[in-house]
Design a protein around this motif. Structure first.
Motif, PDB file in Angstrom:
ATOM      1  N   ALA A  37      47.486  41.110  33.089  1.00 36.50           N
ATOM      2  CA  ALA A  37      48.284  42.044  33.891  1.00 36.50           C
ATOM      3  C   ALA A  37      48.260  41.655  35.369  1.00 36.50           C
ATOM      4  O   ALA A  37      49.264  41.778  36.071  1.00 36.50           O
ATOM      5  CB  ALA A  37      47.774  43.471  33.704  1.00 36.50           C
ATOM      6  N   ILE A  38      47.122  41.157  35.836  1.00 39.97           N
ATOM      7  CA  ILE A  38      47.013  40.711  37.232  1.00 39.97           C
ATOM      8  C   ILE A  38      47.859  39.463  37.448  1.00 39.97           C
ATOM      9  O   ILE A  38      48.621  39.376  38.412  1.00 39.97           O
ATOM     10  CB  ILE A  38      45.542  40.449  37.613  1.00 39.97           C
ATOM     11  CG1 ILE A  38      44.756  41.759  37.629  1.00 39.97           C
ATOM     12  CG2 ILE A  38      45.445  39.750  38.960  1.00 39.97           C
ATOM     13  CD1 ILE A  38      43.255  41.577  37.738  1.00 39.97           C
ATOM     14  N   LYS A  39      47.745  38.494  36.530  1.00 42.91           N
ATOM     15  CA  LYS A  39      48.500  37.237  36.666  1.00 42.91           C
ATOM     16  C   LYS A  39      50.002  37.480  36.652  1.00 42.91           C
ATOM     17  O   LYS A  39      50.758  36.810  37.354  1.00 42.91           O
ATOM     18  CB  LYS A  39      48.119  36.277  35.547  1.00 42.91           C
ATOM     19  CG  LYS A  39      46.771  35.646  35.739  1.00 42.91           C
ATOM     20  CD  LYS A  39      46.423  34.737  34.585  1.00 42.91           C
ATOM     21  CE  LYS A  39      44.982  34.269  34.725  1.00 42.91           C
ATOM     22  NZ  LYS A  39      44.503  33.577  33.530  1.00 42.91           N
ATOM     23  N   ARG A  40      50.449  38.461  35.840  1.00 42.03           N
ATOM     24  CA  ARG A  40      51.877  38.774  35.776  1.00 42.03           C
ATOM     25  C   ARG A  40      52.307  39.715  36.896  1.00 42.03           C
ATOM     26  O   ARG A  40      53.458  40.138  36.956  1.00 42.03           O
ATOM     27  CB  ARG A  40      52.200  39.394  34.417  1.00 42.03           C
ATOM     28  CG  ARG A  40      52.047  38.398  33.278  1.00 42.03           C
ATOM     29  CD  ARG A  40      52.456  39.017  31.972  1.00 42.03           C
ATOM     30  NE  ARG A  40      51.998  40.408  31.904  1.00 42.03           N
ATOM     31  CZ  ARG A  40      51.465  40.975  30.836  1.00 42.03           C
ATOM     32  NH1 ARG A  40      51.335  40.307  29.734  1.00 42.03           N
ATOM     33  NH2 ARG A  40      51.079  42.231  30.869  1.00 42.03           N
ATOM     34  N   LYS A  41      51.359  40.054  37.762  1.00 47.19           N
ATOM     35  CA  LYS A  41      51.595  40.913  38.926  1.00 47.19           C
ATOM     36  C   LYS A  41      52.027  42.336  38.561  1.00 47.19           C
ATOM     37  O   LYS A  41      52.723  43.000  39.305  1.00 47.19           O
ATOM     38  CB  LYS A  41      52.585  40.262  39.890  1.00 47.19           C
ATOM     39  CG  LYS A  41      52.102  38.917  40.397  1.00 47.19           C
ATOM     40  CD  LYS A  41      52.945  38.419  41.529  1.00 47.19           C
ATOM     41  CE  LYS A  41      52.627  37.023  41.908  1.00 47.19           C
ATOM     42  NZ  LYS A  41      51.478  36.685  42.545  1.00 47.19           N
ATOM     43  N   HIS A  42      51.573  42.790  37.382  1.00 46.08           N
ATOM     44  CA  HIS A  42      51.791  44.190  37.008  1.00 46.08           C
ATOM     45  C   HIS A  42      50.792  45.090  37.732  1.00 46.08           C
ATOM     46  O   HIS A  42      51.068  46.260  37.975  1.00 46.08           O
ATOM     47  CB  HIS A  42      51.656  44.381  35.499  1.00 46.08           C
ATOM     48  CG  HIS A  42      52.725  43.705  34.715  1.00 46.08           C
ATOM     49  ND1 HIS A  42      54.053  44.045  34.807  1.00 46.08           N
ATOM     50  CD2 HIS A  42      52.665  42.686  33.826  1.00 46.08           C
ATOM     51  CE1 HIS A  42      54.766  43.279  34.005  1.00 46.08           C
ATOM     52  NE2 HIS A  42      53.944  42.441  33.399  1.00 46.08           N
ATOM     53  N   ILE A  43      49.634  44.519  38.008  1.00 45.40           N
ATOM     54  CA  ILE A  43      48.594  45.231  38.757  1.00 45.40           C
ATOM     55  C   ILE A  43      48.198  44.328  39.919  1.00 45.40           C
ATOM     56  O   ILE A  43      47.934  43.144  39.732  1.00 45.40           O
ATOM     57  CB  ILE A  43      47.361  45.525  37.876  1.00 45.40           C
ATOM     58  CG1 ILE A  43      47.734  46.427  36.697  1.00 45.40           C
ATOM     59  CG2 ILE A  43      46.251  46.162  38.702  1.00 45.40           C
ATOM     60  CD1 ILE A  43      46.630  46.635  35.696  1.00 45.40           C
ATOM     61  N   LYS A  44      48.188  44.912  41.110  1.00 42.95           N
ATOM     62  CA  LYS A  44      47.819  44.147  42.300  1.00 42.95           C
ATOM     63  C   LYS A  44      46.652  44.841  42.988  1.00 42.95           C
ATOM     64  O   LYS A  44      46.613  46.072  43.047  1.00 42.95           O
ATOM     65  CB  LYS A  44      48.998  44.078  43.270  1.00 42.95           C
ATOM     66  CG  LYS A  44      50.194  43.348  42.720  1.00 42.95           C
ATOM     67  CD  LYS A  44      51.333  43.364  43.718  1.00 42.95           C
ATOM     68  CE  LYS A  44      52.580  42.774  43.090  1.00 42.95           C
ATOM     69  NZ  LYS A  44      53.733  42.922  43.960  1.00 42.95           N
TER      70      LYS A  44
END
Length: 88
Positions: A37-44
């Protein structure tokens, strides 16, 4: 929001910021799922503290952002679980 004292800022931070382990739990994801989720920038991260990338950098996440993401992924997760159950 008008935070004027260090105590108010600290209280806000303790109520609204969470670390990666807490964020994974809130999102209902394991380590790999949260990393994705972090890599896909869903969570920053709300804030990153540290000079170098990697484990020496402290990242804190806004609890409300993680809760919003968890609400979005929950229906997809349930659909996937139902599809797997139907294959049995």
């Amino acid at each position: 929001m008008n935070l004027t004292t260090l105590e108010e800022i600290q209280e806000w931070a303790e109520s609204n910021l969470i670390n990666r382990k807490q964020a994974s739990k809130v999102a209902g994801l394991n380590y790999e799922g949260f990393s994705s989720a972090i890599k896909r920038k869903h969570i920053k991260p709300f804030i990153e503290i540290g000079d170098e990338k990697g484990p020496s950098t402290t990242r804190l996440y806004l609890k409300s952002d993680v809760e919003s993401y968890a609400k979005k992924v929950k229906p997809r997760k349930n659909r996937l679980i139902n599809n797997i159950d139907n294959l049995k």
